[in-house]
Design an enzyme around this catalytic site. Sequence first.
Site, PDB file in Angstrom:
ATOM      1  N   ARG A 296       0.822  -1.214   0.000  1.00 32.93           N
ATOM      2  CA  ARG A 296       0.000   0.000   0.000  1.00 32.93           C
ATOM      3  C   ARG A 296       0.853   1.260   0.000  1.00 32.93           C
ATOM      4  O   ARG A 296       0.515   2.241  -0.668  1.00 32.93           O
ATOM      5  CB  ARG A 296      -0.947  -0.030   1.208  1.00 32.93           C
ATOM      6  CG  ARG A 296      -2.085  -1.011   1.005  1.00 32.93           C
ATOM      7  CD  ARG A 296      -2.927  -1.234   2.244  1.00 32.93           C
ATOM      8  NE  ARG A 296      -4.063  -2.106   1.931  1.00 32.93           N
ATOM      9  CZ  ARG A 296      -4.934  -2.574   2.818  1.00 32.93           C
ATOM     10  NH1 ARG A 296      -4.804  -2.241   4.096  1.00 32.93           N
ATOM     11  NH2 ARG A 296      -5.930  -3.348   2.435  1.00 32.93           N
ATOM     12  N   TYR A 440      -6.106  -1.365  -6.794  1.00 34.41           N
ATOM     13  CA  TYR A 440      -5.489  -2.560  -6.232  1.00 34.41           C
ATOM     14  C   TYR A 440      -4.826  -2.310  -4.883  1.00 34.41           C
ATOM     15  O   TYR A 440      -4.691  -1.185  -4.439  1.00 34.41           O
ATOM     16  CB  TYR A 440      -4.551  -3.245  -7.206  1.00 34.41           C
ATOM     17  CG  TYR A 440      -3.352  -2.532  -7.776  1.00 34.41           C
ATOM     18  CD1 TYR A 440      -2.866  -1.342  -7.303  1.00 34.41           C
ATOM     19  CD2 TYR A 440      -2.674  -3.123  -8.854  1.00 34.41           C
ATOM     20  CE1 TYR A 440      -1.745  -0.744  -7.850  1.00 34.41           C
ATOM     21  CE2 TYR A 440      -1.550  -2.536  -9.411  1.00 34.41           C
ATOM     22  CZ  TYR A 440      -1.093  -1.343  -8.894  1.00 34.41           C
ATOM     23  OH  TYR A 440       0.014  -0.769  -9.445  1.00 34.41           O
ATOM     24  N   GLU A 441      -4.471  -3.419  -4.240  1.00 35.67           N
ATOM     25  CA  GLU A 441      -3.981  -3.437  -2.859  1.00 35.67           C
ATOM     26  C   GLU A 441      -5.010  -2.830  -1.900  1.00 35.67           C
ATOM     27  O   GLU A 441      -4.667  -2.170  -0.921  1.00 35.67           O
ATOM     28  CB  GLU A 441      -2.632  -2.704  -2.731  1.00 35.67           C
ATOM     29  CG  GLU A 441      -1.552  -3.169  -3.672  1.00 35.67           C
ATOM     30  CD  GLU A 441      -1.262  -4.665  -3.593  1.00 35.67           C
ATOM     31  OE1 GLU A 441      -1.699  -5.291  -2.613  1.00 35.67           O
ATOM     32  OE2 GLU A 441      -0.620  -5.197  -4.506  1.00 35.67           O
ATOM     33  N   GLY A 442      -6.273  -3.073  -2.179  1.00 36.05           N
ATOM     34  CA  GLY A 442      -7.364  -2.535  -1.370  1.00 36.05           C
ATOM     35  C   GLY A 442      -7.863  -1.251  -1.993  1.00 36.05           C
ATOM     36  O   GLY A 442      -7.142  -0.254  -2.052  1.00 36.05           O
TER      37      GLY A 442
END
Length: 601
Positions: A296, A440-442
């Site tokens: 993140r 992406y990555e949350g």
Amino acid sequence: MPIYTAPTRDTRFVVNELLDLASFGNLPGFENATPDMIDTVINEAGKFCAEVLAPLNQSGDQEGCTRHEDGSVTTPKGFKEAFDQYRESGWGTISQPEEFGGQGMPHVMGFVIEEFVATSNQAFGMYPGLTTGAVSALIAKGSPKQQATYLPKMVSGEWLGTMNLTEPHCGTDLGMIRTKAEPQADGSYAITGTKIFISAGEHDLTENIIHLVLAKTPDAPDSSKGISLFVVPKVLVNDDASLGERNAVSCGSIEHKMGIHGNATCVMNYDGAKGWMVGEENKGLAAMFIMMNAARLGVGIQGLGQAEVAYQNAVAYALDRRQGRALTGPADPEAKADPIFVHPDVRRMLMDAKAFTEGQRALCLWGALLVDLAHKAPTEEERADADALIGLLTPVIKGYGTDKGYEVATNMQQVFGGHGYIEEWGMSQFVRDARIAMIYEGTNGVQAMDLCGRKLAQNGGAAVQAFFKLVGEEIEAAKSDATLAPLAEALGKALNEQQAATMWFMQNAMTNPNNLGAGAHNYMHIMGIVTLGLMWLRMAKVSLEKLAGEPEDKAFYEAKLATARYYMDRFIPEAGALRRKLEAGADSMMALGEEAFQTAA
């Protein structure tokens, strides 16, 4: 062809003058980070990225990756040779532990290189970038044997790593994963299942790829509490560290994406592949968050990167393209038209970009310093405080940073007018590549809920209260200076808005949890505005001190002060509007039933 110059002067300012990295020389790993060494790393990394990686960015986007019938994948032309240079130069080893072959320098220097790589060629940077998270997980949770088997070659770049989380039916809700891990007599596990959206899942850059895979053992709870983490190499490693037979893991297909075409985003099929558990059974979620938090922060840097390269190209275009006259009279009477740089609306977009990119760079590198201090600060209390603060800031760096990074990229495309819509100028790629960082990555909605639903309340709100105290003290200290006082007062207003929004959540989220969900994204942006405001107050303070000494590059510091004033004038007022949106609550947002959203024939 698009241009890119690494912002080495601004980076040296942040590392040497704002963070004063040399002042931490008493901490492990910082002793070699002298100003001269820092400048050398920054300048050489910038040169490598501008001269080797940036020229491959547009061609890599146009060519993309190719999957062959045997499941192998070829990266775009030039990527393999560029990666060989990257590996041989040791750029990926800068901040990795010395015990596994790294150079042991502070994470700050690793983040510097990560920014330059992501800006010059985001798709390329994702190959070594994801390895960082995998290495972190193995250092924290891997057994001594796993560390000895995989880490030296992952750190050196001889092998790369991936994160295998998402499945076709679930993304954020990892408790729903179906990939199975069956225990075997030799202590390994047979991994069976399908993972999707696996960045760098298969490629030709290295002879082995080390996959970290989330799966469930046969008797695991059917929830997130039943997740375990496994290391699954593409090619099995023999006891003597040589490569053995190919494992039963393969790339089923490559996703057809909006952007980052130069990176192979794969559907990965595990057909009884041999893997080994990392850490404890059913404790994979904790190991996964080590990878996710590293990723993140890296994605926040990608948001900065696409904004930076789009900004550089827009500035060059605005200075060259002539259209109309300045509103105050011709700026260049000898020509038929003035450069579009003179128009206030163009200047608005460029100033927004400059204020964001320089502020976000300072925030990302401060975040990297907090990562270092969380591991290496002298006392346990200092380490815990740094860890809590970077935990609080991570969703802001990722969520706010990529929201604004995409906004800047689209505004820089707007500066080009119709030419921004034409592929040859490259602006379309910056916009397309920036868009994934919000997802992406949350997704950024998940980042907002992580911030508001988890981080604010953690340990009784200790981290956010410490943040308020930190910002408040720096505001009060700055008010004693006549030049800084107006900046401090403006930032104080935004801080008050964040504190009021926090109190509103405390009073209204318990009775109706949807109030928290409805306002989380607004809150994340309020905190982003406050945090970048803190960076600009700090940068203004340092610049003012430098100007008192009549520096050679006086114009650089004067521009910092002017941009700080712009940020306080133009960004800070948004905090009040966002708080009012947040305080509108969830009632009107959630009022309509499903049928009201469906279009009638």
